[in-house]
Design a protein around this motif. Structure first.
Motif, PDB file in Angstrom:
ATOM      1  N   ILE A   1       0.852  -1.201   0.000  1.00 14.09           N
ATOM      2  CA  ILE A   1       0.000   0.000   0.000  1.00 14.09           C
ATOM      3  C   ILE A   1       0.886   1.250   0.000  1.00 14.09           C
ATOM      4  O   ILE A   1       1.713   1.434   0.892  1.00 14.09           O
ATOM      5  CB  ILE A   1      -0.911   0.023   1.256  1.00 14.09           C
ATOM      6  CG1 ILE A   1      -1.792  -1.224   1.316  1.00 14.09           C
ATOM      7  CG2 ILE A   1      -1.739   1.298   1.318  1.00 14.09           C
ATOM      8  CD1 ILE A   1      -2.912  -1.283   0.333  1.00 14.09           C
ATOM      9  N   ASP A   2       0.671   2.094  -0.992  1.00 16.89           N
ATOM     10  CA  ASP A   2       1.484   3.302  -1.145  1.00 16.89           C
ATOM     11  C   ASP A   2       0.756   4.497  -0.505  1.00 16.89           C
ATOM     12  O   ASP A   2      -0.254   4.967  -1.019  1.00 16.89           O
ATOM     13  CB  ASP A   2       1.694   3.521  -2.657  1.00 16.89           C
ATOM     14  CG  ASP A   2       2.439   4.809  -2.959  1.00 16.89           C
ATOM     15  OD1 ASP A   2       2.920   5.470  -2.008  1.00 16.89           O
ATOM     16  OD2 ASP A   2       2.529   5.161  -4.158  1.00 16.89           O
ATOM     17  N   LEU A   3       1.298   4.959   0.617  1.00 21.19           N
ATOM     18  CA  LEU A   3       0.656   6.075   1.330  1.00 21.19           C
ATOM     19  C   LEU A   3       1.411   7.392   1.110  1.00 21.19           C
ATOM     20  O   LEU A   3       1.221   8.358   1.850  1.00 21.19           O
ATOM     21  CB  LEU A   3       0.594   5.764   2.830  1.00 21.19           C
ATOM     22  CG  LEU A   3      -0.250   4.554   3.242  1.00 21.19           C
ATOM     23  CD1 LEU A   3      -0.127   4.292   4.739  1.00 21.19           C
ATOM     24  CD2 LEU A   3      -1.717   4.745   2.885  1.00 21.19           C
ATOM     25  N   SER A   4       2.242   7.417   0.076  1.00 23.23           N
ATOM     26  CA  SER A   4       3.075   8.618  -0.120  1.00 23.23           C
ATOM     27  C   SER A   4       2.253   9.788  -0.661  1.00 23.23           C
ATOM     28  O   SER A   4       1.181   9.606  -1.230  1.00 23.23           O
ATOM     29  CB  SER A   4       4.215   8.301  -1.087  1.00 23.23           C
ATOM     30  OG  SER A   4       3.675   7.971  -2.356  1.00 23.23           O
ATOM     31  N   GLU A   5       2.782  10.974  -0.497  1.00 23.98           N
ATOM     32  CA  GLU A   5       2.212  12.230  -0.994  1.00 23.98           C
ATOM     33  C   GLU A   5       0.722  12.399  -0.683  1.00 23.98           C
ATOM     34  O   GLU A   5      -0.095  12.659  -1.577  1.00 23.98           O
ATOM     35  CB  GLU A   5       2.432  12.349  -2.509  1.00 23.98           C
ATOM     36  CG  GLU A   5       3.907  12.408  -2.872  1.00 23.98           C
ATOM     37  CD  GLU A   5       4.135  12.235  -4.365  1.00 23.98           C
ATOM     38  OE1 GLU A   5       3.213  12.507  -5.149  1.00 23.98           O
ATOM     39  OE2 GLU A   5       5.240  11.808  -4.720  1.00 23.98           O
ATOM     40  N   PRO A   6       0.339  12.227   0.573  1.00 26.10           N
ATOM     41  CA  PRO A   6      -1.090  12.375   0.886  1.00 26.10           C
ATOM     42  C   PRO A   6      -1.578  13.809   0.687  1.00 26.10           C
ATOM     43  O   PRO A   6      -0.817  14.755   0.889  1.00 26.10           O
ATOM     44  CB  PRO A   6      -1.174  11.982   2.358  1.00 26.10           C
ATOM     45  CG  PRO A   6       0.187  12.199   2.901  1.00 26.10           C
ATOM     46  CD  PRO A   6       1.147  11.970   1.773  1.00 26.10           C
ATOM     47  N   ILE A   7      -2.828  13.916   0.291  1.00 26.35           N
ATOM     48  CA  ILE A   7      -3.451  15.252   0.145  1.00 26.35           C
ATOM     49  C   ILE A   7      -3.746  15.798   1.547  1.00 26.35           C
ATOM     50  O   ILE A   7      -3.688  16.987   1.789  1.00 26.35           O
ATOM     51  CB  ILE A   7      -4.734  15.125  -0.715  1.00 26.35           C
ATOM     52  CG1 ILE A   7      -4.361  14.569  -2.089  1.00 26.35           C
ATOM     53  CG2 ILE A   7      -5.476  16.462  -0.845  1.00 26.35           C
ATOM     54  CD1 ILE A   7      -5.511  13.919  -2.846  1.00 26.35           C
TER      55      ILE A   7
END
Ligand SMILES: Cc1cc2nc3c(=O)[nH]c(=O)nc-3n(C[C@H](O)[C@H](O)[C@H](O)COP(=O)(O)OP(=O)(O)OC[C@H]3O[C@@H](n4cnc5c(N)ncnc54)[C@H](O)[C@@H]3O)c2cc1C
Length: 477
Positions: free
Chosen positions: A397-403
């Motif tokens: 699961i890629d949680l990078s660069e969240p808004i």
């Protein structure tokens, strides 16, 4: 002016209490510190997303239907539910993901495919519960239990016999299921009612029974629609609400609570107070603070992410291989698990309006200890976040660069909702009456015009239970 009934808090429990009290003909005023009704179930908006930062697994819609019916209304005019299939997608480390079907027969077939013995035991467990559940509806879902003699009723005895386990909860689950996946699935449920794996009752199995036999649902427009619909009904019935109104003191004279002092200094007088605020917190306000250990809580991470996750379902469960250690960390050591089991609610497939196109509304929930003596959540928070993210990373699961990122810890539930040491269920099971079998009763033991509803009292926490508890409270006026 003196009100007949004041309800302290407009969580789902408080809304239900206010509606039922009004239906009994009382003049009702609800005092709520936030600007909206719903408590933990209230939705919030941020960055173009609509979030449900609390409950997400919705069962027993008939409980809400009964509230509208009692008011002579049709629930479908206020609130609609969609039944989910699958109930959840389970990701067990090192295995292919599996879907838990939205119907009982499908689940039976699935469990049998993991082993004939597991399948037979699963079927037998459900058949046993088919016999107990009607008795549950007639007893603990019907009225509060505050005296030992109530356990002597024939219905209770029959129910108790049906619910007793061979050994404790964990031993029973291990006996029934050889598959690690199903053991891990079932181990989680005691914590959802503030119980442990050592308990000797089968009460924790009601949740999976209702999920699988009765279905899991999503309210059209999001979970926040449940409190919104109850609020609409309450106002139509003539319940009065005051938002942004925090109660700071309860004033007792001659064994009766007579008034509430608001943050502004104003006093509101009443004949009866129904507190949706946690029972132990109220006891503290009344001069008898508790030092008992708290029950469990949740740690949550909510992200708006600039990508979609086609492999996830509305509900997904991520179970690390080392799940036994994870449960021991939680239940035995009362620590945040080194490798937590992470439940994820991703709503965009069912509810595209809840998030901008091409993004996801990603809500991760971990069951955790509340504010225990040996834990400092101020420092634990970042560790918990790292451990949760690292389990999700293992599953790709890629949680990078969240808004946006939104974190909730037990501190949130204490500070925002008034929960005792941030626990959702009040004191831990060792400090509950009736040998921990049931939460505290709804009537205050000393102050006769003080009645409680909500997650810290009977019949328990979770949206359907606090809705029933609101009715119990109104019936005690
Ligand atoms: C992360 C998370 C996940 C969950 N998942 C599920 C799930 O999947 N399914 C499910 O059924 N349940 C779930 N639950 C549990 C469920 O949300 C709760 O049991 C339920 O919402 C509690 O309702 P309540 O009426 O007891 O109280 P609350 O929702 O806590 O409401 C209490 C109200 O009282 C108000 N209040 C407090 N103090 C004061 C004061 N001094 N003056 C005025 N007002 C005050 C608060 O502002 C609040 O509005 C979850 C909870 C959390 C936090």
């Amino acid at each position: 002016m003196r009100k007949a009934v004041v309800v302290l808090g407009a969580g789902v429990g408080g809304l239900s209490a206010a509606i039922h009290a009004r239906l009994k003909g009382h003049d009702v005023l609800v005092l709520e510190q936030r600007e909206v009704p719903g408590g933990k179930a209230a939705s919030i908006s941020t960055h173009g997303f609509r979030l449900d930062p609390g409950p997400s697994i919705i069962i027993l819609p008939e409980v809400y239907e009964a509230v509208f019916k009692a008011a002579g209304r049709k629930m479908s005019d206020y609130l609609q539910f969609v039944r989910l299939d699958p109930i959840t997608r389970v990701f067990f480390e090192g295995q292919e993901a599996i879907d838990l079907p939205g119907d009982r027969q499908g689940c039976e077939r699935l469990v049998s495919s993991f082993g004939a013995k597991d399948g037979e035991n699963f079927k037998a467990m459900f058949e046993r519960f088919d016999k107990i559940v009607p008795l549950v509806h007639e007893t603990i879902f019907d009225h509060p239990i505050d005296q030992w003699w109530q356990f002597a009723s024939p219905k209770f005895i029959k129910m108790g016999l049906g619910m007793s386990l061979q050994g404790n909860y964990r031993q029973q689950i291990d006996k029934w299921f050889e598959s690690p996946l199903f053991r891990a699935f079932f181990y989680g449920f005691p914590s959802y009612s503030g119980q442990s794996l050592d308990g000797t009752g089968a009460g924790a199995l009601f949740i999976p029974y209702f999920m699988i036999a009765g279905g899991v649902f999503y309210p059209v427009g999001g979970v926040g629609q449940i409190p919104s619909a109850l609020y609409k009904l309450a106002t139509e019935l003539g319940v009065e609400f005051r938002f942004n109104t925090k109660v700071t003191r309860l004033n007792v004279t001659n064994g009766q609570v007579k008034s509430a002092t608001l943050e502004s200094g104003e006093q509101v007088e009443f004949q009866t107070l129904i507190s949706n605020l946690d029972r132990t917190t109220v006891q503290g306000m009344l001069g008898t603070p508790s030092s008992n250990a708290p029950s469990f809580s949740y740690f949550t991470l909510h992200y708006g992410l600039p990508r979609t996750f086609p492999d996830l379902k509305h509900h997904s469960l991520f179970i690390p291989k080392n799940y036994v250690q994870s449960f021991e960390d939680l239940y035995d050591a009362r620590n945040f698990p080194g490798e937590p089991i992470v439940y994820v609610n991703e709503t965009t497939e069912l509810d595209p309006e809840g998030a901008p196109p091409g993004t996801s509304n990603f809500f991760a929930v971990v069951t955790c200890p509340a504010e225990e003596q040996h834990l400092d959540w101020k420092t634990l928070q970042s560790k918990a976040k790292g451990q949760t993210r690292s389990v999700l990373k293992k599953f790709g699961i890629d949680l990078s660069e969240p808004i946006f990122e939104r974190v909730q810890t037990p501190m949130t539930f204490r500070e925002r909702d008034g929960n005792y040491r941030g626990s959702l269920y009040g004191e831990d099971e060792k400090h509950r009456p009736f040998k921990g079998m049931l939460p505290h009763p709804n009537r205050d033991p000393k102050i006769k015009n003080l009645i409680y509803c909500g997650g810290s009292v009977q019949p328990g926490a979770g949206l359907p239970m606090v809705t029933l508890g609101g009715k119990f409270a109104a019936n005690l006026i």
